[in-house]
Design an enzyme around this catalytic site. Structure first.
Site, PDB file in Angstrom:
ATOM      1  N   ASP A  21     -38.407   5.289  14.008  1.00  9.04           N
ATOM      2  CA  ASP A  21     -37.879   5.360  15.367  1.00  9.04           C
ATOM      3  C   ASP A  21     -36.573   6.177  15.309  1.00  9.04           C
ATOM      4  O   ASP A  21     -36.120   6.576  14.232  1.00  9.04           O
ATOM      5  CB  ASP A  21     -37.652   3.948  15.923  1.00  9.04           C
ATOM      6  CG  ASP A  21     -37.694   3.927  17.443  1.00  9.04           C
ATOM      7  OD1 ASP A  21     -37.519   4.985  18.077  1.00  9.04           O
ATOM      8  OD2 ASP A  21     -37.880   2.834  18.016  1.00  9.04           O
ATOM      9  N   TRP A  22     -35.982   6.393  16.452  1.00  8.96           N
ATOM     10  CA  TRP A  22     -34.800   7.217  16.673  1.00  8.96           C
ATOM     11  C   TRP A  22     -33.657   6.887  15.689  1.00  8.96           C
ATOM     12  O   TRP A  22     -33.179   5.753  15.674  1.00  8.96           O
ATOM     13  CB  TRP A  22     -34.367   6.977  18.116  1.00  8.96           C
ATOM     14  CG  TRP A  22     -33.296   7.836  18.665  1.00  8.96           C
ATOM     15  CD1 TRP A  22     -31.959   7.586  18.647  1.00  8.96           C
ATOM     16  CD2 TRP A  22     -33.479   9.074  19.362  1.00  8.96           C
ATOM     17  NE1 TRP A  22     -31.297   8.587  19.293  1.00  8.96           N
ATOM     18  CE2 TRP A  22     -32.197   9.517  19.748  1.00  8.96           C
ATOM     19  CE3 TRP A  22     -34.598   9.853  19.706  1.00  8.96           C
ATOM     20  CZ2 TRP A  22     -32.001  10.701  20.458  1.00  8.96           C
ATOM     21  CZ3 TRP A  22     -34.401  11.024  20.403  1.00  8.96           C
ATOM     22  CH2 TRP A  22     -33.110  11.438  20.769  1.00  8.96           C
TER      23      TRP A  22
END
Ligand SMILES: *[C@@H]1O[C@H](CO)[C@@H](O)[C@H](O)[C@H]1NC(C)=O
Ligand SMILES: *[C@@H]1O[C@H](CO)[C@@H](O)[C@H](O)[C@H]1NC(C)=O
Ligand SMILES: *[C@@H]1O[C@H](CO)[C@@H](O)[C@H](O)[C@H]1NC(C)=O
Length: 353
Positions: A314-315
């Site tokens: 994820d980010w």
């Protein structure tokens, strides 16, 4: 009509023994261990640096003229990321200074332009893959169909509706040259304070399994022969909804039997339905960041659930391991931790550290 107790009990017992999710194997393809011959050949010809580039994902603002108005592609920047790093993927909403979000034509043109630069500037001419968080329709594409949030889709108790919505999402995304959706969301929460409850199918593992599998089949279906299909990404693996305080991104504190009984089944079902990719959670589960956990990433995901596809972080998850969880002393070791536990692509996403 009156229903006798006996009939009711019969009906309920049928429900109880209805068993695992029913897959329609003829409706979908699954990723396999074995790469197609041409892909294997290409892979063998890449240098280590080119492979690392392929496994990096950047945000669209890194190649936009101005990261706020994004009034067009900065070709110099695309050339730089193509030539120097061979970045494999870009993500996120693209916009311009007149229409806000781009429509499907705008996205198609954007991705074509990036790929044309890759054709011109890279040795192996591998096209990029563009990804969007299309969790309720391709909502980052201006003219796409928007569907109700996960919780409302869950309230239909109807997998064919969820499959159909995702079929439309895949069609509208692929038309826009966006071949990857960061969906479906399969989180299950025990905490009513969690602000992302509405994004999920609800709190029932069976319902989430059935609808999760339906979403994957809608997005991917027979992707090997059908151009209107795109890759799904199951998220957020795993325990993301188990936030202890209810605050988003707070660490999960989940007894392992609860994790296995409540949060794992939907992944098992969606993986069996052919999911091509999985996105990891940036939380720590029981004190250990997911993406540096050998048990969660390797033993559970790869060995027990049999996942053969690709894992994306994820980010800024690399940063998270170091600067939020303090699990490693520097970014270099964060990357090593991710790679060693089996994260394939890093959503870095705003630099090439
Ligand atoms: C385009 O990207 C290059 C290289 O990153 C940068 O030097 C330049 O300032 C950018 N131009 C604009 C208009 O944003
Ligand atoms: C909007 O972007 C275009 C290039 O795509 C540019 O020519 C124009 O000047 C920009 N307008 C504003 C108001 O920034
Ligand atoms: C790619 O190269 C061709 C031939 O040199 C050129 O005409 C074209 O404009 C280039 N494409 C991009 C997007 O830079």
């Amino acid at each position: 009509m009156r229903i006798s107790t006996a009939v009711l009990i019969c009906a309920l017992s049928t429900l109880a023994v209805a068993g695992p999710v029913e897959y329609h194997q003829s409706k979908f393809d699954t990723p396999t261990d074995k790469l197609d011959h041409d892909v294997q050949k290409l892979l063998d010809s890449l240098s280590l640096q080119e492979k690392i580039g392929q496994l990096s994902q950047l945000n669209i603002n890194t190649i936009s003229i101005d990261s706020w108005s994004m009034n067009g592609l900065n070709k110099t920047a695309v050339e730089y990321y193509a030539e120097t790093w061979g970045i494999g993927s870009f993500l996120n909403q693209a916009q311009d200074n007149t229409t806000w979000l781009l429509d499907s034509r705008g996205y198609a043109k954007l991705v074509n332009e990036i790929n044309e630069i890759y054709l011109n500037k890279t040795k192996h001419k591998i096209p990029i893959i563009y990804g969007l968080d299309s969790v309720r329709g391709a909502h980052y594409i201006k003219d796409a169909t928007i569907f109700p949030a996960g919780i409302a889709q869950g309230a239909t108790f109807n997998p064919s509706i969820v499959e159909e919505a995702n079929k439309i999402t895949a069609f509208e995304s692929s038309t826009a040259n966006v071949k990857w959706s960061f969906s479906p969301i399969l989180d299950i929460s025990f905490n009513k304070l969690w602000p992302r409850l509405y994004e999920n199918f609800g709190e029932d593992p069976y319902l989430t399994s059935v609808l999760g599998a339906a979403a994957v089949i809608g997005l991917q279906g027979k992707f090997k022969t059908d151009d209107t299909k795109i890759a799904a990404s199951l998220k957020h693996y795993i325990g993301y909804g188990g936030t202890r305080t209810g605050q988003d991104k707070d660490n999960a504190w989940v007894p392992i039997n609860y994790l296995l009984d409540y949060q794992v089944p939907a992944y098992r079902a969606a993986i069996a339905a052919g999911a091509a990719t999985v996105m990891t959670s940036y939380s720590a589960v029981n004190g250990q960041p997911v993406s540096s956990s050998k048990y969660l990433m390797d033993t559970l995901l790869r060995k027990e659930l049999g996942f053969k596809g690709m894992v994306v972080s994820d980010w800024q998850e690399g940063y998270y391991i170091q600067q939020h969880h303090y699990a490693v002393k520097d970014l270099y070791n964060a990357v090593i931790a991710e790679i060693n536990t089996g994260t394939d692509m890093s959503m870095t996403p705003t630099d090439t550290e």
